[in-house]
Design a protein around this motif. Structure first.
Motif, short mmCIF file in Angstrom:
data_model
loop_
_atom_site.label_atom_id
_atom_site.label_comp_id
_atom_site.label_asym_id
_atom_site.label_seq_id
_atom_site.Cartn_x
_atom_site.Cartn_y
_atom_site.Cartn_z
N MET A 243 -17.05 -26.44 -29.32
CA MET A 243 -17.29 -25.65 -30.62
C MET A 243 -17.47 -24.35 -30.40
O MET A 243 -16.76 -23.40 -31.13
CB MET A 243 -18.39 -26.50 -31.46
N LYS A 244 -18.37 -23.86 -29.48
CA LYS A 244 -18.58 -22.70 -29.05
C LYS A 244 -17.19 -22.02 -28.62
O LYS A 244 -16.99 -20.66 -28.97
CB LYS A 244 -19.90 -22.40 -27.98
N LYS A 245 -16.34 -22.60 -27.81
CA LYS A 245 -15.23 -22.03 -27.26
C LYS A 245 -14.40 -21.56 -28.30
O LYS A 245 -13.65 -20.85 -28.27
CB LYS A 245 -14.55 -22.93 -26.17
N CYS A 246 -14.16 -22.55 -29.10
CA CYS A 246 -13.21 -22.68 -30.39
C CYS A 246 -13.47 -21.36 -31.23
O CYS A 246 -12.81 -20.51 -31.57
CB CYS A 246 -13.18 -23.80 -31.10
N GLN A 247 -14.86 -21.20 -31.55
CA GLN A 247 -15.44 -19.99 -32.24
C GLN A 247 -15.12 -18.45 -31.45
O GLN A 247 -14.63 -17.81 -32.32
CB GLN A 247 -17.14 -20.29 -32.44
N ALA A 248 -15.27 -18.77 -30.26
CA ALA A 248 -14.95 -17.58 -29.38
C ALA A 248 -13.60 -17.14 -29.47
O ALA A 248 -13.18 -15.92 -29.60
CB ALA A 248 -15.54 -17.73 -27.82
N ASP A 249 -12.74 -18.20 -29.43
CA ASP A 249 -11.35 -18.04 -29.41
C ASP A 249 -10.85 -17.25 -30.96
O ASP A 249 -10.09 -16.43 -30.84
CB ASP A 249 -10.43 -19.30 -29.33
N LEU A 250 -11.41 -18.07 -31.90
CA LEU A 250 -11.20 -17.38 -33.07
C LEU A 250 -11.60 -15.87 -33.23
O LEU A 250 -10.47 -15.10 -33.88
CB LEU A 250 -11.80 -18.06 -34.15
N GLU A 251 -12.61 -15.32 -32.61
CA GLU A 251 -12.87 -14.07 -32.64
C GLU A 251 -11.86 -13.18 -31.83
O GLU A 251 -11.60 -12.07 -32.39
CB GLU A 251 -14.31 -13.94 -31.96
N LEU A 252 -11.47 -13.65 -30.77
CA LEU A 252 -10.56 -12.97 -29.92
C LEU A 252 -9.32 -13.04 -30.60
O LEU A 252 -8.59 -11.95 -30.51
CB LEU A 252 -10.31 -13.94 -28.55
N PHE A 253 -8.66 -14.08 -31.44
CA PHE A 253 -7.77 -13.96 -32.07
C PHE A 253 -7.47 -12.91 -33.23
O PHE A 253 -6.74 -12.14 -33.33
CB PHE A 253 -7.27 -15.33 -32.82
N ALA A 254 -8.85 -12.67 -33.82
CA ALA A 254 -9.01 -11.78 -34.64
C ALA A 254 -8.82 -10.41 -34.29
O ALA A 254 -8.49 -9.47 -34.86
CB ALA A 254 -10.30 -12.07 -35.49
N LEU A 255 -9.49 -10.37 -32.93
CA LEU A 255 -9.36 -8.99 -32.41
C LEU A 255 -7.75 -8.88 -31.65
O LEU A 255 -7.53 -7.41 -31.82
CB LEU A 255 -10.52 -8.73 -31.29
N ALA A 256 -7.13 -9.51 -31.37
CA ALA A 256 -5.84 -9.48 -31.00
C ALA A 256 -4.59 -9.06 -31.99
O ALA A 256 -3.93 -8.61 -31.52
CB ALA A 256 -5.48 -10.49 -29.83
N THR A 257 -4.92 -9.94 -32.98
CA THR A 257 -3.77 -9.65 -34.13
C THR A 257 -4.01 -8.40 -34.80
O THR A 257 -5.01 -7.84 -35.03
CB THR A 257 -3.87 -11.06 -35.06
#
Length: 286
Positions: A243-257
């Protein structure tokens, strides 16, 4: 009949008879006793000893005496259920030793307790300072009940306004290397599930001294070989990590797009997932 054989027969008969009499009187008779139950127990023991060794007497009179004496606490118990005055007289009442944080010296003298004995009773309750106690009462059974002052009481999830999941009693599904089917069925699992979980731990059922399933459905085992290290259940920690990894991935996606709509969507879902993580961390964290 030889005397030794007579004593042996009497001993077995009185032992069996006392077992059924005590069982009929209930578990309270073998727990902490009141004054009356204490005296009754001594009397029954004395009668039994005399019945066993009194070779010149009638053994059946001893059995009759035990029945009569055993009826007294049984009848007093029935009366005590209906009369508080009688119950207080027979079983006694608690005596307050500490009230509002102050030692009641007169009550100590009344029960013939010294301050050293009071301190010993408090230490048995893991209390080492009298000033930490708000209220303490010596029960009729001789045990000391202690209530700490509010500031000295341990914190609970309720004090922190935290909601916690209810915990059910663990079910023992393996004992001495053998599967217990009844508790296994109680939690809705089969032998196939149990063998799969055992394989995950890298042990065999025959090598398991005791195996229990907790309220989260996790299997924990203790094996006969004390040198063998059995891993603890990892399902909940792994789920929390995922769950923590998924949350971190969502934050990275938000920064990358660079797409504003996608960025808002990633941020929104990241916050939702973080909120869910905060709510279940105390459950999933081992």
């Amino acid at each position: 009949m030889p005397e030794w054989l007579d004593v042996a027969v009497r001993s077995v008969m009185f032992l069996v008879f006392l077992f059924f009499v005590t069982k009929a009187l209930g578990k309270k008779q073998i727990a902490q006793l009141s004054f009356f139950e204490y005296v009754t127990g001594i009397t029954i023991g004395s009668i039994a000893a005399e019945g066993i060794m009194g070779l010149d007497g009638n053994m059946y009179l001893g059995l009759l005496a035990i029945v009569i004496v055993a009826l007294l606490p049984f009848l007093s118990g029935l009366i005590s259920l209906k009369s508080k005055k009688f119950r207080d007289f027979i079983e006694g009442k608690g005596t307050i030793f500490i009230k509002d944080g102050k030692v009641m010296e007169d009550n100590l003298k009344k029960e013939r307790y010294t301050i050293d004995e009071l301190l010993e009773l408090l230490r048995n309750k893991d209390v080492f300072q009298v000033s930490d106690v708000e209220f303490a009462v010596l029960e009729a059974t001789g045990d000391l009940s202690v209530m700490l002052k509010k500031e000295n009481q341990p914190l609970t999830p309720k004090d922190l306004n935290m909601k916690v999941a209810s915990i059910k009693e663990p079910q023992t599904v393996i004992m001495d290397g053998k599967i217990l089917d009844e508790p296994l069925a109680t939690i809705g699992h089969s032998r196939g599930w149990l063998k799969t979980e055992i394989d995950k731990l890298g042990v065999t059922i025959e090598n398991v001294f005791i195996g229990q399933v907790n309220s989260y459905g996790e299997l924990t085992v203790d094996v006969f070989d004390d040198k063998l290290q059995v891993p603890s259940p990892q399902e909940r920690p792994l789920m929390l990590s995922t769950m923590k990894k998924c949350q971190a991935d969502l934050e990275l996606f938000a920064l990358a797009t660079e797409d504003k709509l996608a960025k808002q969507l990633f941020v929104k879902n990241s916050k939702k997932l973080q909120k869910a993580i905060d709510q279940v961390t105390y459950i999933l964290k081992s």
